[in-house]
Design a protein around this motif. Structure first.
Motif, PDB file in Angstrom:
ATOM      1  N   LEU A   1      12.284   5.137  -8.349  1.00  0.00           N
ATOM      2  CA  LEU A   1      11.715   4.808  -7.053  1.00  0.00           C
ATOM      3  C   LEU A   1      12.094   5.852  -6.002  1.00  0.00           C
ATOM      4  CD1 LEU A   1      12.444   0.960  -6.862  1.00  0.00           C
ATOM      5  CD2 LEU A   1      10.337   2.088  -7.612  1.00  0.00           C
ATOM      6  N   SER A   2      11.166   6.094  -5.075  1.00  0.00           N
ATOM      7  CA  SER A   2      11.459   6.976  -3.952  1.00  0.00           C
ATOM      8  C   SER A   2      12.069   6.152  -2.824  1.00  0.00           C
ATOM      9  CB  SER A   2      10.168   7.650  -3.467  1.00  0.00           C
ATOM     10  OG  SER A   2       9.291   6.678  -2.886  1.00  0.00           O
ATOM     11  N   MET A   3      12.624   6.839  -1.828  1.00  0.00           N
ATOM     12  CA  MET A   3      13.180   6.136  -0.674  1.00  0.00           C
ATOM     13  C   MET A   3      12.086   5.339   0.035  1.00  0.00           C
ATOM     14  SD  MET A   3      15.544   5.182   1.347  1.00  0.00           S
ATOM     15  CE  MET A   3      16.990   6.154   0.906  1.00  0.00           C
ATOM     16  N   GLY A   4      10.886   5.921   0.116  1.00  0.00           N
ATOM     17  CA  GLY A   4       9.774   5.212   0.730  1.00  0.00           C
ATOM     18  C   GLY A   4       9.459   3.910   0.030  1.00  0.00           C
ATOM     19  N   GLN A   5       9.555   3.893  -1.290  1.00  0.00           N
ATOM     20  CA  GLN A   5       9.280   2.666  -2.053  1.00  0.00           C
ATOM     21  C   GLN A   5      10.380   1.638  -1.861  1.00  0.00           C
ATOM     22  OE1 GLN A   5       8.643   4.707  -5.839  1.00  0.00           O
ATOM     23  NE2 GLN A   5       6.535   3.952  -5.870  1.00  0.00           N
ATOM     24  N   ILE A   6      11.618   2.094  -1.807  1.00  0.00           N
ATOM     25  CA  ILE A   6      12.732   1.169  -1.586  1.00  0.00           C
ATOM     26  C   ILE A   6      12.603   0.498  -0.220  1.00  0.00           C
ATOM     27  CG2 ILE A   6      15.230   1.023  -1.247  1.00  0.00           C
ATOM     28  CD1 ILE A   6      15.500   3.278  -3.329  1.00  0.00           C
ATOM     29  N   LEU A   7      12.328   1.301   0.813  1.00  0.00           N
ATOM     30  CA  LEU A   7      12.159   0.742   2.149  1.00  0.00           C
ATOM     31  C   LEU A   7      10.938  -0.172   2.221  1.00  0.00           C
ATOM     32  CD1 LEU A   7      12.989   3.905   4.292  1.00  0.00           C
ATOM     33  CD2 LEU A   7      14.451   1.932   3.848  1.00  0.00           C
ATOM     34  N   SER A   8       9.902   0.150   1.459  1.00  0.00           N
ATOM     35  CA  SER A   8       8.704  -0.691   1.436  1.00  0.00           C
ATOM     36  C   SER A   8       8.990  -2.042   0.793  1.00  0.00           C
ATOM     37  CB  SER A   8       7.572   0.023   0.682  1.00  0.00           C
ATOM     38  OG  SER A   8       7.148   1.168   1.388  1.00  0.00           O
ATOM     39  N   LEU A   9       9.821  -2.060  -0.236  1.00  0.00           N
ATOM     40  CA  LEU A   9      10.201  -3.326  -0.865  1.00  0.00           C
ATOM     41  C   LEU A   9      10.952  -4.217   0.127  1.00  0.00           C
ATOM     42  CD1 LEU A   9      11.344  -2.147  -4.421  1.00  0.00           C
ATOM     43  CD2 LEU A   9       9.286  -3.456  -3.845  1.00  0.00           C
ATOM     44  N   ILE A  10      11.837  -3.599   0.907  1.00  0.00           N
ATOM     45  CA  ILE A  10      12.551  -4.362   1.935  1.00  0.00           C
ATOM     46  C   ILE A  10      11.566  -4.916   2.962  1.00  0.00           C
ATOM     47  CG2 ILE A  10      14.239  -4.202   3.806  1.00  0.00           C
ATOM     48  CD1 ILE A  10      15.669  -2.043   2.158  1.00  0.00           C
ATOM     49  N   MET A  11      10.592  -4.101   3.325  1.00  0.00           N
ATOM     50  CA  MET A  11       9.579  -4.513   4.291  1.00  0.00           C
ATOM     51  C   MET A  11       8.754  -5.677   3.748  1.00  0.00           C
ATOM     52  SD  MET A  11       7.032  -1.885   6.237  1.00  0.00           S
ATOM     53  CE  MET A  11       6.095  -2.393   7.690  1.00  0.00           C
ATOM     54  N   ILE A  12       8.435  -5.643   2.473  1.00  0.00           N
ATOM     55  CA  ILE A  12       7.671  -6.726   1.837  1.00  0.00           C
ATOM     56  C   ILE A  12       8.457  -8.031   1.885  1.00  0.00           C
ATOM     57  CG2 ILE A  12       6.774  -7.566  -0.364  1.00  0.00           C
ATOM     58  CD1 ILE A  12       6.067  -4.623  -1.011  1.00  0.00           C
TER      59      ILE A  12
ATOM     60  N   MET B   1       0.829  -1.205   0.000  1.00  0.00           N
ATOM     61  CA  MET B   1       0.000   0.000   0.000  1.00  0.00           C
ATOM     62  C   MET B   1       0.865   1.258   0.000  1.00  0.00           C
ATOM     63  SD  MET B   1      -3.077  -1.064  -0.232  1.00  0.00           S
ATOM     64  CE  MET B   1      -2.433  -2.467  -1.168  1.00  0.00           C
ATOM     65  N   ARG B   2       1.945   1.240   0.768  1.00  0.00           N
ATOM     66  CA  ARG B   2       2.844   2.398   0.800  1.00  0.00           C
ATOM     67  C   ARG B   2       3.530   2.583  -0.547  1.00  0.00           C
ATOM     68  NH1 ARG B   2       5.929   5.243   4.717  1.00  0.00           N
ATOM     69  NH2 ARG B   2       7.094   6.840   3.569  1.00  0.00           N
ATOM     70  N   PHE B   3       3.914   1.477  -1.170  1.00  0.00           N
ATOM     71  CA  PHE B   3       4.559   1.546  -2.481  1.00  0.00           C
ATOM     72  C   PHE B   3       3.646   2.229  -3.491  1.00  0.00           C
ATOM     73  CE2 PHE B   3       6.060   0.137  -6.594  1.00  0.00           C
ATOM     74  CZ  PHE B   3       7.431   0.086  -6.447  1.00  0.00           C
ATOM     75  N   VAL B   4       2.365   1.854  -3.482  1.00  0.00           N
ATOM     76  CA  VAL B   4       1.389   2.452  -4.402  1.00  0.00           C
ATOM     77  C   VAL B   4       1.166   3.924  -4.054  1.00  0.00           C
ATOM     78  CG1 VAL B   4      -1.023   2.403  -5.143  1.00  0.00           C
ATOM     79  CG2 VAL B   4       0.243   0.263  -4.884  1.00  0.00           C
ATOM     80  N   ALA B   5       0.974   4.218  -2.765  1.00  0.00           N
ATOM     81  CA  ALA B   5       0.667   5.586  -2.345  1.00  0.00           C
ATOM     82  C   ALA B   5       1.800   6.551  -2.681  1.00  0.00           C
ATOM     83  CB  ALA B   5       0.376   5.614  -0.846  1.00  0.00           C
ATOM     84  N   GLU B   6       3.025   6.050  -2.736  1.00  0.00           N
ATOM     85  CA  GLU B   6       4.176   6.914  -3.003  1.00  0.00           C
ATOM     86  C   GLU B   6       4.096   7.575  -4.381  1.00  0.00           C
ATOM     87  OE1 GLU B   6       7.313   7.768  -1.486  1.00  0.00           O
ATOM     88  OE2 GLU B   6       6.385   7.189   0.408  1.00  0.00           O
ATOM     89  N   TYR B   7       3.314   7.005  -5.294  1.00  0.00           N
ATOM     90  CA  TYR B   7       3.177   7.609  -6.620  1.00  0.00           C
ATOM     91  C   TYR B   7       2.403   8.918  -6.560  1.00  0.00           C
ATOM     92  CZ  TYR B   7       5.190   3.528  -8.885  1.00  0.00           C
ATOM     93  OH  TYR B   7       6.061   2.542  -9.300  1.00  0.00           O
ATOM     94  N   TRP B   8       1.669   9.135  -5.466  1.00  0.00           N
ATOM     95  CA  TRP B   8       0.936  10.394  -5.299  1.00  0.00           C
ATOM     96  C   TRP B   8       1.586  11.299  -4.250  1.00  0.00           C
ATOM     97  CZ3 TRP B   8      -1.579   5.895  -6.533  1.00  0.00           C
ATOM     98  CH2 TRP B   8      -2.396   5.947  -7.670  1.00  0.00           C
ATOM     99  N   ARG B   9       2.650  10.818  -3.626  1.00  0.00           N
ATOM    100  CA  ARG B   9       3.316  11.581  -2.572  1.00  0.00           C
ATOM    101  C   ARG B   9       4.581  12.221  -3.115  1.00  0.00           C
ATOM    102  NH1 ARG B   9       4.958   9.122   3.380  1.00  0.00           N
ATOM    103  NH2 ARG B   9       6.637  10.585   3.874  1.00  0.00           N
ATOM    104  N   GLU B  10       4.814  13.470  -2.756  1.00  0.00           N
ATOM    105  CA  GLU B  10       6.007  14.174  -3.217  1.00  0.00           C
ATOM    106  C   GLU B  10       7.250  13.554  -2.590  1.00  0.00           C
ATOM    107  OE1 GLU B  10       8.117  17.155  -5.332  1.00  0.00           O
ATOM    108  OE2 GLU B  10       6.035  16.503  -5.446  1.00  0.00           O
ATOM    109  N   PRO B  11       8.231  13.146  -3.414  1.00  0.00           N
ATOM    110  CA  PRO B  11       9.464  12.579  -2.842  1.00  0.00           C
ATOM    111  C   PRO B  11      10.169  13.615  -1.974  1.00  0.00           C
ATOM    112  CG  PRO B  11       9.310  12.153  -5.203  1.00  0.00           C
ATOM    113  CD  PRO B  11       8.242  13.142  -4.874  1.00  0.00           C
ATOM    114  N   ASP B  12      10.889  13.157  -0.973  1.00  0.00           N
ATOM    115  CA  ASP B  12      11.627  14.070  -0.112  1.00  0.00           C
ATOM    116  C   ASP B  12      12.638  14.845  -0.954  1.00  0.00           C
ATOM    117  OD1 ASP B  12      10.923  13.232   2.867  1.00  0.00           O
ATOM    118  OD2 ASP B  12      11.030  11.417   1.653  1.00  0.00           O
ATOM    119  N   PRO B  13      12.573  16.180  -0.923  1.00  0.00           N
ATOM    120  CA  PRO B  13      13.411  16.990  -1.820  1.00  0.00           C
ATOM    121  C   PRO B  13      14.906  16.780  -1.615  1.00  0.00           C
ATOM    122  CG  PRO B  13      12.402  18.355  -0.093  1.00  0.00           C
ATOM    123  CD  PRO B  13      11.748  17.007  -0.036  1.00  0.00           C
ATOM    124  N   GLN B  14      15.323  16.446  -0.373  1.00  0.00           N
ATOM    125  CA  GLN B  14      16.739  16.254  -0.107  1.00  0.00           C
ATOM    126  C   GLN B  14      17.251  14.917  -0.623  1.00  0.00           C
ATOM    127  OE1 GLN B  14      14.305  16.132   2.029  1.00  0.00           O
ATOM    128  NE2 GLN B  14      14.699  14.848   3.820  1.00  0.00           N
TER     129      GLN B  14
END
Length: 295
Positions: free
Chosen positions: A255-266, A235-248
């Motif tokens: 992929l965003s950092m959130g998606q990478i961490l979500s893949l590890i979590m999966i 769900m987080r992986f999907v939601a990240e497509y609508w969330r602004e990636p962290d500018p830093q």
């Protein structure tokens, strides 16, 4: 400039993230939402150990003690995780570790502790949970099963709190997206998707439904924390497509950092499910063998 926008589109112009002040200290809606999430999670946990003591063989006293330990682990892990993963001043914090949890700015003004990482919170929670079971000499997986079923709905409060706190904005709405134009929120003159509310639905409500369904599958006993890891990660992986990636940080490829961490979590969630299911199958076979031997 904003006459053609709806009241919903311009809600941030009319809504103050500060709920009230006490002795000059601002209390944000996010802080209230966070406290509501904690209380609600504990309430849900107590509800399930009461209605299904066989599925969750955990005493109220043990649950209350574990709740305190777990929350300390979540807060510490979430803060340290944010500093190490997302904060561009991470090396300054490493040189000044006490500042990680300092709620005052350089002028002595109370500003609170800002910046928490969900994935860092998960790591802190797991580490504290391990210490807890060693100290109390209890089994870990039943406790984690209870956590998996208690957290998702409480998580809704957190994401709504992000929305009310004017943070974790969504990506810019494209001009040809009619639905996005209607539900978008105006931020600094630009319409953005309300990704916080989308995450509240996907990572909270949808994950809770998945966990409830999974809890009825006997083979998934002691595997619910793995189901949570997989379902939340998806769900987080999907939601990240609508969330602004962290500018830093930006994107890593696509992929965003959130998606990478979500893949590890999966992946970790799948491993937990496999481990628990193997144990359940082995125990079932052992029980069948013992029953046949007695007969």
């Amino acid at each position: 400039m904003i006459e053609h926008y709806s009241l919903w589109n311009t809600i941030y112009a009319h809504f103050d993230p500060v709920a009230f002040s006490i002795f000059g200290i601002n209390v944000h809606w996010y802080g209230i939402a966070y406290m509501c999430a904690l209380v609600f999670a504990l309430f849900v946990a107590h509800f399930f150990i009461r209605i299904n003591p066989t599925r969750f063989p955990i005493s109220k006293q043990l649950l209350d003690s574990y709740f305190i330990w777990a929350e300390i682990g979540v807060i510490i892990g979430a803060r340290i995780g944010y500093v190490l993963i997302y904060d561009p001043n991470r090396f300054w914090y490493l040189a000044h570790p006490l500042e990680v949890f300092n709620p005052f700015d350089s002028f002595g003004n109370f500003v609170g502790i800002r910046g928490m990482s969900f994935h860092g919170g998960v790591i802190g929670f797991l580490l504290v949970s391990y210490v807890f079971i060693k100290a109390k000499r209890v089994t870990l997986l039943p406790l984690l099963d209870l956590v998996a079923i208690s957290v998702p709905l409480a998580y809704v409060f957190g994401r709504v709190g992000n929305f009310l706190n004017h943070e974790l904005f969504g990506r810019v709405v494209s001009e040809n997206d009619t639905l996005g134009q209607r539900v978008g929120i105006l931020v600094d003159g630009v319409l953005r998707y309300p990704s916080q509310l989308l995450e509240a639905i996907l990572e909270g409500l949808v994950v809770f439904i998945i966990i409830i369904i999974s809890s009825r599958v006997k083979l998934l006993t002691n595997a619910l924390i793995g189901v949570y890891g997989v379902s939340y990660g998806l769900m987080r992986f999907v939601a990240e497509y609508w969330r602004e990636p962290d500018p830093q940080l930006g994107l890593f490829g696509s992929l965003s950092m959130g998606q990478i961490l979500s893949l590890i979590m999966i992946i970790l969630g799948v491993l937990v499910i496999i481990y628990a299911m193997k144990n359940n199958l082995r125990n079932n076979l052992q029980g069948t063998y013992n029953a046949s031997s007695k007969s």
